[in-house]
Design a protein around this motif. Sequence first.
Motif, mmCIF file in Angstrom:
data_model
loop_
_atom_site.group_PDB
_atom_site.id
_atom_site.type_symbol
_atom_site.label_atom_id
_atom_site.label_comp_id
_atom_site.label_asym_id
_atom_site.label_seq_id
_atom_site.Cartn_x
_atom_site.Cartn_y
_atom_site.Cartn_z
ATOM 1 N N ARG A 11 42.999 4.782 7.064
ATOM 2 C CA ARG A 11 41.858 3.962 7.461
ATOM 3 C C ARG A 11 40.993 3.815 6.215
ATOM 4 O O ARG A 11 40.982 4.718 5.365
ATOM 5 N N SER A 12 40.301 2.696 6.119
ATOM 6 C CA SER A 12 39.593 2.427 4.859
ATOM 7 C C SER A 12 38.614 3.555 4.519
ATOM 8 O O SER A 12 38.412 3.872 3.343
ATOM 9 N N GLU A 13 38.040 4.203 5.557
ATOM 10 C CA GLU A 13 37.075 5.276 5.259
ATOM 11 C C GLU A 13 37.733 6.491 4.584
ATOM 12 O O GLU A 13 37.061 7.260 3.905
ATOM 13 N N VAL A 60 45.547 13.364 -0.846
ATOM 14 C CA VAL A 60 44.190 13.882 -1.034
ATOM 15 C C VAL A 60 43.940 14.105 -2.520
ATOM 16 O O VAL A 60 44.861 14.393 -3.280
ATOM 17 N N SER A 61 42.686 13.937 -2.920
ATOM 18 C CA SER A 61 42.297 14.236 -4.299
ATOM 19 C C SER A 61 40.837 14.660 -4.317
ATOM 20 O O SER A 61 39.962 13.897 -3.891
ATOM 21 N N CYS A 62 40.583 15.876 -4.781
ATOM 22 C CA CYS A 62 39.198 16.340 -4.923
ATOM 23 C C CYS A 62 38.472 15.500 -5.969
ATOM 24 O O CYS A 62 37.300 15.168 -5.821
ATOM 25 N N LEU A 66 39.220 11.423 -2.346
ATOM 26 C CA LEU A 66 40.167 10.659 -1.536
ATOM 27 C C LEU A 66 40.759 11.611 -0.512
ATOM 28 O O LEU A 66 41.171 12.714 -0.869
ATOM 29 N N GLU A 67 40.788 11.194 0.757
ATOM 30 C CA GLU A 67 41.439 12.059 1.733
ATOM 31 C C GLU A 67 42.062 11.274 2.878
ATOM 32 O O GLU A 67 41.388 10.826 3.800
ATOM 33 N N TYR A 72 45.936 13.137 10.248
ATOM 34 C CA TYR A 72 46.063 11.713 10.584
ATOM 35 C C TYR A 72 47.525 11.277 10.516
ATOM 36 O O TYR A 72 48.013 10.534 11.366
ATOM 37 N N VAL A 73 48.220 11.760 9.503
ATOM 38 C CA VAL A 73 49.658 11.468 9.381
ATOM 39 C C VAL A 73 50.423 12.160 10.509
ATOM 40 O O VAL A 73 51.297 11.569 11.151
#
Length: 289
Positions: A11-13, A60-62, A66-67, A72-73
């Motif tokens: 999702r874009s968020e 994901v990236s700290c 980005l998560e 969700y997957v």
Amino acid sequence: MRIDWHSHVWRSEHLEPEWGPELDANVAPAPAPSALGHYDSHLRAMDAAGIDVAIVLALVSCHVELEIPNEYVADFVRANPTRAIGFASVDPNDPQAVDKLRYAATDLGLRGLKLSPPYQGFHPHSPEAWRVYEAAAELGLVVTFHQGGVFLRRGFLEYAYPSLLDRVARSFPTMKMIIAHVGQPWVPETVAVMFKNPNVFTDLSARYGRPWQLYGILMNLLDYGVWDRVLFGSDFPIYEPEDCLARFRTMGREPTNGLAPIDPALIDSIIEQRPLSLLGLDIPAPTHP
Ligand SMILES: [Zn+2]
């Protein structure tokens, strides 16, 4: 069986504040791919392309906040157990990375791991990365690396060379690894890593829009005899799998100015003859009430 070995739901968020806006601005301006990764769009796109099963990657990236959450997957896979296999993502810079990976594999049922040194900002040989590889190998996960160029302004190309993965591949010889996007633009490095490490595979995702580059990629892979470890992938929702298949098949007819077509049977072998079992994966047998 036709597999899409590289796809996403999001999702874009999940992609804000930085990664998604830069993706939209730099890669595929319209329609904005950040808005297109919902569950129903994924299923529709795979149906349109005749895809039987898709590998669905978290990320994901700290470093860039980005998560795309593993949950969700996992929820998507749980709702579509015969159509999707989920790969978790953890960031080796996160002190909880190993615990999160164990939870994703054992409790959420995810079957692989997505890592990206250039997006997550870690050296592939660092102690932090190594403990994640050790856990992934112990859990029997397939590891997909985004190891290559990135669109992100704050990305780390110094960690992105595919040749850095040789040490990982030879240290974990039973761990299956996929170098996504053929490690573009360092394709010969990817081929060199594959040539000496039979546990290393690659996917062609996101390469179909550059026909000259794709032609060279395919010639490299053929020359080094690693064709049977080349996988089809779309990188949905950035690209539609149906469109990727059409562009890929063009290589078997009229690749681009003056170049000889590639044997369509070779192209078909990548699309149709790369079963899940090749990487030790499977889908649950249907349950009959
Ligand atoms: Zn991707």
